[in-house]
Write a protein that holds these residues in place. Structure first.
Motif, PDB file in Angstrom:
ATOM      1  N   ASP A 184       0.874  -1.171   0.000  1.00  0.00           N
ATOM      2  CA  ASP A 184       0.000   0.000   0.000  1.00  0.00           C
ATOM      3  C   ASP A 184       0.913   1.223   0.000  1.00  0.00           C
ATOM      4  O   ASP A 184       1.432   1.617   1.040  1.00  0.00           O
ATOM      5  CB  ASP A 184      -0.899  -0.030   1.242  1.00  0.00           C
ATOM      6  CG  ASP A 184      -1.837   1.164   1.326  1.00  0.00           C
ATOM      7  OD1 ASP A 184      -1.602   2.175   0.631  1.00  0.00           O
ATOM      8  OD2 ASP A 184      -2.805   1.096   2.108  1.00  0.00           O
ATOM      9  N   TRP A 185       1.109   1.813  -1.183  1.00  0.00           N
ATOM     10  CA  TRP A 185       2.126   2.853  -1.355  1.00  0.00           C
ATOM     11  C   TRP A 185       1.794   4.117  -0.568  1.00  0.00           C
ATOM     12  O   TRP A 185       2.681   4.739   0.026  1.00  0.00           O
ATOM     13  CB  TRP A 185       2.305   3.159  -2.836  1.00  0.00           C
ATOM     14  CG  TRP A 185       3.454   4.051  -3.153  1.00  0.00           C
ATOM     15  CD1 TRP A 185       3.422   5.316  -3.658  1.00  0.00           C
ATOM     16  CD2 TRP A 185       4.847   3.749  -2.987  1.00  0.00           C
ATOM     17  NE1 TRP A 185       4.693   5.819  -3.817  1.00  0.00           N
ATOM     18  CE2 TRP A 185       5.593   4.872  -3.420  1.00  0.00           C
ATOM     19  CE3 TRP A 185       5.540   2.624  -2.520  1.00  0.00           C
ATOM     20  CZ2 TRP A 185       6.974   4.907  -3.400  1.00  0.00           C
ATOM     21  CZ3 TRP A 185       6.930   2.661  -2.493  1.00  0.00           C
ATOM     22  CH2 TRP A 185       7.635   3.785  -2.929  1.00  0.00           C
ATOM     23  N   LEU A 188      -5.490  -4.754  -4.503  1.00  0.00           N
ATOM     24  CA  LEU A 188      -4.450  -5.454  -3.734  1.00  0.00           C
ATOM     25  C   LEU A 188      -4.972  -6.797  -3.230  1.00  0.00           C
ATOM     26  O   LEU A 188      -4.301  -7.836  -3.376  1.00  0.00           O
ATOM     27  CB  LEU A 188      -3.982  -4.574  -2.570  1.00  0.00           C
ATOM     28  CG  LEU A 188      -2.765  -5.034  -1.772  1.00  0.00           C
ATOM     29  CD1 LEU A 188      -2.114  -3.840  -1.059  1.00  0.00           C
ATOM     30  CD2 LEU A 188      -3.090  -6.105  -0.744  1.00  0.00           C
ATOM     31  N   GLU A 214      -8.386   7.926  -3.532  1.00  0.00           N
ATOM     32  CA  GLU A 214      -8.069   6.700  -4.265  1.00  0.00           C
ATOM     33  C   GLU A 214      -9.319   5.836  -4.417  1.00  0.00           C
ATOM     34  O   GLU A 214     -10.154   5.779  -3.523  1.00  0.00           O
ATOM     35  CB  GLU A 214      -6.995   5.905  -3.521  1.00  0.00           C
ATOM     36  CG  GLU A 214      -5.657   6.586  -3.434  1.00  0.00           C
ATOM     37  CD  GLU A 214      -4.637   5.744  -2.697  1.00  0.00           C
ATOM     38  OE1 GLU A 214      -3.484   5.737  -3.134  1.00  0.00           O
ATOM     39  OE2 GLU A 214      -4.996   5.095  -1.694  1.00  0.00           O
ATOM     40  N   TYR A 263       0.566  -0.501  -4.919  1.00  0.00           N
ATOM     41  CA  TYR A 263      -0.843  -0.163  -5.113  1.00  0.00           C
ATOM     42  C   TYR A 263      -1.095   1.271  -4.645  1.00  0.00           C
ATOM     43  O   TYR A 263      -0.751   1.637  -3.522  1.00  0.00           O
ATOM     44  CB  TYR A 263      -1.731  -1.145  -4.336  1.00  0.00           C
ATOM     45  CG  TYR A 263      -1.602  -2.552  -4.859  1.00  0.00           C
ATOM     46  CD1 TYR A 263      -2.541  -3.073  -5.738  1.00  0.00           C
ATOM     47  CD2 TYR A 263      -0.514  -3.346  -4.503  1.00  0.00           C
ATOM     48  CE1 TYR A 263      -2.406  -4.352  -6.256  1.00  0.00           C
ATOM     49  CE2 TYR A 263      -0.364  -4.632  -5.013  1.00  0.00           C
ATOM     50  CZ  TYR A 263      -1.320  -5.125  -5.891  1.00  0.00           C
ATOM     51  OH  TYR A 263      -1.172  -6.394  -6.407  1.00  0.00           O
ATOM     52  N   HIS A 264      -1.709   2.056  -5.554  1.00  0.00           N
ATOM     53  CA  HIS A 264      -1.915   3.476  -5.278  1.00  0.00           C
ATOM     54  C   HIS A 264      -2.844   4.028  -6.357  1.00  0.00           C
ATOM     55  O   HIS A 264      -3.179   3.330  -7.319  1.00  0.00           O
ATOM     56  CB  HIS A 264      -0.560   4.202  -5.298  1.00  0.00           C
ATOM     57  CG  HIS A 264      -0.600   5.621  -4.824  1.00  0.00           C
ATOM     58  ND1 HIS A 264      -1.257   6.007  -3.679  1.00  0.00           N
ATOM     59  CD2 HIS A 264      -0.071   6.762  -5.344  1.00  0.00           C
ATOM     60  CE1 HIS A 264      -1.121   7.302  -3.510  1.00  0.00           C
ATOM     61  NE2 HIS A 264      -0.412   7.793  -4.512  1.00  0.00           N
ATOM     62  N   GLY A 316       1.208  -2.749   4.694  1.00  0.00           N
ATOM     63  CA  GLY A 316       0.164  -1.728   4.748  1.00  0.00           C
ATOM     64  C   GLY A 316      -0.253  -1.465   6.177  1.00  0.00           C
ATOM     65  O   GLY A 316       0.304  -2.036   7.114  1.00  0.00           O
ATOM     66  N   LEU A 364      -7.863  -4.588   4.763  1.00  0.00           N
ATOM     67  CA  LEU A 364      -7.210  -5.630   3.980  1.00  0.00           C
ATOM     68  C   LEU A 364      -7.346  -7.009   4.620  1.00  0.00           C
ATOM     69  O   LEU A 364      -7.141  -8.026   3.953  1.00  0.00           O
ATOM     70  CB  LEU A 364      -5.719  -5.313   3.812  1.00  0.00           C
ATOM     71  CG  LEU A 364      -5.357  -4.004   3.110  1.00  0.00           C
ATOM     72  CD1 LEU A 364      -3.846  -3.791   3.164  1.00  0.00           C
ATOM     73  CD2 LEU A 364      -5.837  -4.004   1.665  1.00  0.00           C
ATOM     74  N   VAL A 388      -8.160   0.697  -5.029  1.00  0.00           N
ATOM     75  CA  VAL A 388      -6.771   0.379  -4.681  1.00  0.00           C
ATOM     76  C   VAL A 388      -6.693  -0.805  -3.719  1.00  0.00           C
ATOM     77  O   VAL A 388      -6.028  -1.807  -3.991  1.00  0.00           O
ATOM     78  CB  VAL A 388      -6.058   1.618  -4.098  1.00  0.00           C
ATOM     79  CG1 VAL A 388      -4.670   1.240  -3.596  1.00  0.00           C
ATOM     80  CG2 VAL A 388      -5.953   2.713  -5.152  1.00  0.00           C
ATOM     81  N   ASP A 389      -7.388  -0.705  -2.577  1.00  0.00           N
ATOM     82  CA  ASP A 389      -7.360  -1.804  -1.600  1.00  0.00           C
ATOM     83  C   ASP A 389      -7.949  -3.081  -2.182  1.00  0.00           C
ATOM     84  O   ASP A 389      -7.440  -4.186  -1.945  1.00  0.00           O
ATOM     85  CB  ASP A 389      -8.130  -1.414  -0.338  1.00  0.00           C
ATOM     86  CG  ASP A 389      -7.399  -0.370   0.489  1.00  0.00           C
ATOM     87  OD1 ASP A 389      -6.223  -0.097   0.200  1.00  0.00           O
ATOM     88  OD2 ASP A 389      -8.013   0.172   1.426  1.00  0.00           O
ATOM     89  N   ASP A 403      -3.934  -0.640   6.668  1.00  0.00           N
ATOM     90  CA  ASP A 403      -5.395  -0.617   6.650  1.00  0.00           C
ATOM     91  C   ASP A 403      -5.963  -1.967   7.070  1.00  0.00           C
ATOM     92  O   ASP A 403      -5.715  -2.987   6.426  1.00  0.00           O
ATOM     93  CB  ASP A 403      -5.887  -0.250   5.250  1.00  0.00           C
ATOM     94  CG  ASP A 403      -7.343   0.181   5.247  1.00  0.00           C
ATOM     95  OD1 ASP A 403      -8.075  -0.178   6.181  1.00  0.00           O
ATOM     96  OD2 ASP A 403      -7.744   0.875   4.303  1.00  0.00           O
TER      97      ASP A 403
END
Length: 234
Positions: free
Chosen positions: A26-27, A169, A162, A87-88, A190, A195, A165-166, A192
């Motif tokens: 997760d960038w 991933l 965004e 991922y971004h 990451g 996820l 994105v999640d 978050d």
């Protein structure tokens, strides 16, 4: 004459094992973390190479404890080949964002310079807007990716956020976990907690295969997931 009956015992040579490691990053979370650790303001944009090195430092620390192992009575010495997926929100509509453009300038030599160790190396860098598993007809022709416009302006207030994105991933993670011919270890980098359902699903598919899974994040007080902070067999 005395006869020396002592025997020289040959030292066992460890078996070398190459281990592919796919890392889902997760960038945006890593940029925020890098700013916090280096005292940068939210308006300051860190250098992409420095953030990559920050991510690689986490991976190196995690993998260093897995360099040697004993399997089936034999000493194993591992060499890790890391494949990074970032991922971004890489596209504003069909235009690459400045962050994506900066990362696009990173070449093979830059990746090899991330590590000075002979037991771990970064072999590839790819982006999550091109899905690991999707039909070719879903590729948007202008951008060449499955998911353009992952950085979108919401409403009339000019606030960008965004999108997809999640979930991209998590989808790639589960696809990697379900492949029966895969031997790679999987690592998610990451912060978050959203996820976690996908990580649980990936873990269940990998269970009993000998492959390893980790989620590099802060501990959680509510979920039974803190053991995933370390690389363990799923």
């Amino acid at each position: 004459m005395e006869i020396d009956t002592t025997m020289t015992v040959a030292k066992a040579i460890p078996t070398a094992e190459k281990v592919p490691v796919t890392v889902f990053v997760d960038w945006n979370a890593q940029i925020c973390e890098f700013r916090l650790e280096n005292g940068l303001e939210d308006s300051e944009e860190p250098d992409s190479s420095e953030v990559l090195y920050h991510v690689f430092g986490k991976l190196r620390n995690l993998l260093s404890g897995q360099r040697q192992d004993r399997l089936n009575g034999k000493q194993v010495q591992r060499r890790f080949e890391v494949h990074l997926r970032l991922y971004h929100g890489w596209h504003e509509e069909r235009r690459q964002t400045p962050r994506r453009q900066n990362l696009g300038r990173i070449g093979v030599e830059d990746l090899s310079n991330l590590s000075s160790d002979n037991w771990v190396s970064v072999r590839s860098l790819s982006f999550g807007d091109y899905a690991l598993r999707a039909l070719d007809k879903r590729i948007e022709k202008t951008t060449g990716v499955h998911f353009p416009a992952t950085y979108r302006c919401q409403g009339t207030n000019k606030i960008y956020s965004e999108k997809m994105v999640d979930t991209a991933l998590v989808a790639d993670l589960v696809v990697s976990a379900v492949q029966t011919d895969e031997t790679s270890w999987l690592i998610v980098v990451g912060t978050d907690i959203d996820l976690m359902p996908g990580i649980y699903a990936a873990e269940s598919y990998m269970h009993g295969t000998g492959r390893k899974l980790a989620f590099i994040k802060r501990r959680d007080a509510w979920l039974r997931c803190n053991d995933l902070h370390e690389l363990k067999e799923a």
